[in-house]
Motif scaffolding. Sequence first.
Motif, short mmCIF file in Angstrom:
data_model
loop_
_atom_site.label_atom_id
_atom_site.label_comp_id
_atom_site.label_asym_id
_atom_site.label_seq_id
_atom_site.Cartn_x
_atom_site.Cartn_y
_atom_site.Cartn_z
N ILE A 234 0.87 -1.13 0.02
CA ILE A 234 -0.24 0.11 -0.07
C ILE A 234 0.80 1.35 0.03
O ILE A 234 0.84 2.18 -0.76
N LEU A 235 1.95 1.36 0.86
CA LEU A 235 2.81 2.35 0.66
C LEU A 235 3.47 2.64 -0.51
O LEU A 235 3.66 3.95 -1.02
N GLY A 236 3.75 1.34 -1.38
CA GLY A 236 4.50 1.64 -2.69
C GLY A 236 3.41 1.94 -3.64
O GLY A 236 3.79 3.03 -4.41
N TYR A 237 2.14 1.65 -3.64
CA TYR A 237 1.02 2.27 -4.60
C TYR A 237 0.97 3.72 -4.28
O TYR A 237 0.87 4.37 -5.01
N ALA A 238 0.89 4.00 -2.78
CA ALA A 238 0.40 5.36 -2.44
C ALA A 238 1.77 6.38 -2.83
O ALA A 238 1.33 7.45 -3.56
N ALA A 239 2.89 5.69 -2.92
CA ALA A 239 4.03 6.73 -3.25
C ALA A 239 3.95 6.67 -4.79
O ALA A 239 4.37 7.89 -5.45
N SER A 240 3.44 5.82 -5.58
CA SER A 240 3.14 6.10 -7.14
C SER A 240 2.43 7.18 -7.38
O SER A 240 2.44 7.87 -8.31
#
Length: 163
Positions: free
Chosen positions: A88-94
């Motif tokens: 989720i953090l990776g997607y949000a960073a995207s």
Amino acid sequence: MPMNGLGQAAIPIVGFNYGAGKQERVQAAFRTAVPIAAGIALLASVIFCAIPRQLLGLFDAEADMLLLGVPALRIISVTFVFAAVTMILGYAASGLGNGLINMIGTGLRQVIILVPLARILGKTAGIHAVWYAFWVAEPLAMIYALISCVHLLHKKGIKKAKA
């Protein structure tokens, strides 16, 4: 699969709100998506620990597969929450324009740490120990994602909301 859906939904929510200058909504997206993902992952962990034999039975697993698969599911399921937070953090960073955090987090979880460690554990402690590589890879990837996202939010000027 639920993490991918939740993560894919977070990308435009974070991106649109960041673009509109609505920092509090960007923060709210992080504060909402991460606990939801962790809750889903925790539920999945409980299910996978409680009924691994029945889950493998859905695939007509034979005795040899059950012998390996039941302990493997129990060992791996302990790390589901770490994986969910990383994803989720990776997607949000995207959504904030930084896909590199997602790519590196995924790489750490699934290849960079996991594969060499699984190989070492398999060679030194046997096939049953391979699954413990997840216990190292998933938390380390989550720590990377947390640190990277905090740094990214700071860099983007998104400050922590006042309580």
